[in-house]
Design a protein around this motif. Sequence first.
Motif, PDB file in Angstrom:
ATOM      1  N   LYS A 197      39.129  33.770  30.441  1.00  0.00           N
ATOM      2  CA  LYS A 197      39.075  35.235  30.358  1.00  0.00           C
ATOM      3  C   LYS A 197      39.700  35.767  29.082  1.00  0.00           C
ATOM      4  O   LYS A 197      39.267  36.782  28.544  1.00  0.00           O
ATOM      5  CB  LYS A 197      39.812  35.856  31.555  1.00  0.00           C
ATOM      6  N   HIS A 294      40.791  32.749  35.941  1.00  0.00           N
ATOM      7  CA  HIS A 294      40.781  33.357  37.276  1.00  0.00           C
ATOM      8  C   HIS A 294      39.841  32.506  38.121  1.00  0.00           C
ATOM      9  O   HIS A 294      38.722  32.887  38.442  1.00  0.00           O
ATOM     10  CB  HIS A 294      40.284  34.797  37.204  1.00  0.00           C
ATOM     11  N   HIS A 315      45.318  30.205  36.883  1.00  0.00           N
ATOM     12  CA  HIS A 315      45.616  31.628  36.772  1.00  0.00           C
ATOM     13  C   HIS A 315      46.687  31.837  35.720  1.00  0.00           C
ATOM     14  O   HIS A 315      47.378  30.899  35.319  1.00  0.00           O
ATOM     15  CB  HIS A 315      46.107  32.148  38.129  1.00  0.00           C
ATOM     16  N   ASN A 369      46.203  37.559  38.481  1.00  0.00           N
ATOM     17  CA  ASN A 369      45.305  38.247  37.561  1.00  0.00           C
ATOM     18  C   ASN A 369      45.394  39.755  37.701  1.00  0.00           C
ATOM     19  O   ASN A 369      45.306  40.483  36.707  1.00  0.00           O
ATOM     20  CB  ASN A 369      43.865  37.762  37.773  1.00  0.00           C
ATOM     21  N   ARG A 372      48.440  40.866  35.833  1.00  0.00           N
ATOM     22  CA  ARG A 372      48.152  40.907  34.393  1.00  0.00           C
ATOM     23  C   ARG A 372      47.468  42.216  34.026  1.00  0.00           C
ATOM     24  O   ARG A 372      47.824  42.853  33.028  1.00  0.00           O
ATOM     25  CB  ARG A 372      47.274  39.720  34.015  1.00  0.00           C
TER      26      ARG A 372
END
Length: 575
Positions: A197, A294, A315, A369, A372
Motif C-alpha cells: 500500500k 493490509h 500490517h 491499518n 495508520r
Amino acid sequence: MTSYDTDVLVVGSGPAGGSAALLLATYGVRTVLATKYSWMAHTPRAHITNQRTMEVLRDLGIEDQALAQGTPPELMGDTVLCTSLTGDEIGRIASWGTADRSATEYASASPCHMIDLPQTYLEPILATNAAARGAKLRLDTEFLDFTQDADGVTARLRDRVRGDEFTLRARYLIGADGARSRVAEQAGLPIDGQSGKAGSMNITFTADLSEYVAHRPSVLYWVMRPGAHLGGIGMGLVRMVRPWNEWLLTWGYDIAQPPPEVDGEEATRIVRDLVGDPDLPVEITSTSLWTVNHSYATQYSSGRVFCAGDAVHRHPPSNGLGSNTSVQDAYNLAWKLAMVVRGEAGEGLLDSYSAERAPVGKQIVDRANLSRDQFGPIFAALGIDGDSDSDAITAGLAACTAATEDGTLRRKRLREAIELKNYEFNAHGVEMDQRYVSAAVLPDGVEPDAARDLELYHRPTTTPGAKLPHVWLVGPHGRRVSTLDLVGHGRWTVLTGLTGAWREAAEKAGADLGLDLRVVTIGSPEARDSYGDWARISGIEEDGCLLIRPDGYVAWRHAAAGTGLTEALHRLLDR
C-alpha cells in the motif's frame, strides 16, 4: 512404522517461531527450529510488548528475563506529536495505560505490565530458552520446500555453511518465516487484502537526544514535516530503542516510484531534519526499506502444515500488535500440537487453531491499518493538506493557537483528532480480549455485558472462549497469587469453589483420558479469595466449575454442581 527426525519442525526464529519452539520444548515435544540467519534479529523492528504477551512469558517462566531487558511503562510514557523534537508540540497522548484514568484499568487487568522490548532483545530470550529446554536450533539453515503425506512432512533444507541440501522428516511443520513466507506460499494458504500500500524506510542510529526528550519520556515521537503524508505510516516517527541514545526513525517514500537510495549522508540529513538539530552528531547503524501491507490469511493450516506470525498477518506497526499477535499464535498452537503428538487428543483439535486465530489476524490487520489512516484528521484539524511545506505547517499551528473564533473551532477539532488516536495507543480491548469460537470451546449461551467500547476497554469475563480473568488471590504463605498463575503450564485446570464436588470428577476424567488434570479450589489455603474479587467476577457459584485450557482460555463453564466434565473433555479433545 514411520520414522521421524523430529516431531515438529519450526521454520523461522522471529517472535512466532521462537515462541513456538520454546513452548513445544517446554511441553516435552521434540522440536527443531531452522533459520537461514546466523543469529536472531539484527534490527529492533517490533517492540511494544503488551500485557497478554507478558502473561505468556510469565507462564513460560521467563517474564523476569523480559523485564530485565525491557523499558518500563514510566519511560514509555506520552506519545508526543510535534513539528520536530526541537520544534512546536502539537499534542500528547498518555499511552499504553499510563494515563491517570487508565492506569488502574491496566493494572487491574493483569499481573503483568507492558514493556518496550525490541526484537533484538526478545528473540535471543526465546531462542536461548528453547535450546536450554531441548529444542534443536539449526542456524544458517535455509528452508527450500516441503512435501507432505498422511503421516508427516518432509522438508528440504540447505546448510548455508556447507552449501549442501538435506531433508528432515517431521510429524508437523510450522511456517513462521515472515511476510514473504515460503511455507505459506507452498501450502497454498489463501491471502486476502492488499500488499504494497505504501513505502517506508527505517533508519537506526545512535545519538544523545536526552536534552530533547528526557523531560517528556516516550517510545514514540511523531513528527509532522513537509512530506509526512508520503507513504509510510502517517507521519514521520522518531522511536526510542534504548533511552535516550539508541533510536529508530521511520519515514515514507512514494511506492509508485523506484525505491530510493538511502546512503549514510541522506540518512543523516533525514535524522537531523526530524530531530530539528542541523548539527546533531549522528551515527547511522542501518537503513532498510519496507512496505505497508493490509493482508491476512483466511486459513492458517493445510494438512500437517501450520503458519503463524507475519506469514499470515501483514500490517503496519500501528498499535504495536505484530510481535504480540505472533507470540499468541504460537501459544494457541503449541499445546494443541503437544497433545496430539502425545496421543492425548485427536487431530481434529488442530482444526481449532485456524478457526480461532484467523479471525484475530484479520482483526489486528484491519485495526493497524485504520490506525495508520487516522492521522488524517490531525492534518485536517490544522487546516493543512499532507504535502504542505514548513510555512503551511507553521501557519496551521499559528491559526490553531490564535485567540479567535476560528482558533477555538480548530482547537476543538484538533482535540477530537488526537483523542481518536487512543484507538492506536490505548486499545486495551484489542490487546487483551481476543475471543475464540471453535470446537475447542463449548459455549453456554451467556454473553458478557458490552456497554463500553470493545476496542478501548478490557472486559474480564469467564464466558467460554475468553481468557481467564486475572484477580489477586492469597496463597498458603500469605503472598498474593494471580488466578493466571494457577493455570497454564501446559495443563488443563478445573477451577471450582469450596463446595464444588469436582475433584472426583476430575480424577475420573483424567484417568479416562490419560490427562494430568489439575484441580484448583478457590477458597482453600492455596487460593483464598481474600479480596472478594473472584466471587464478583467468576460467573459461577461455589459449586460450579470452569475448565481452563493450557493457554488460559475458558473452554467450558458449569454454573452449579453437576456432571459432564468427562463428556466435555471428550468433545474438546476430539476423542
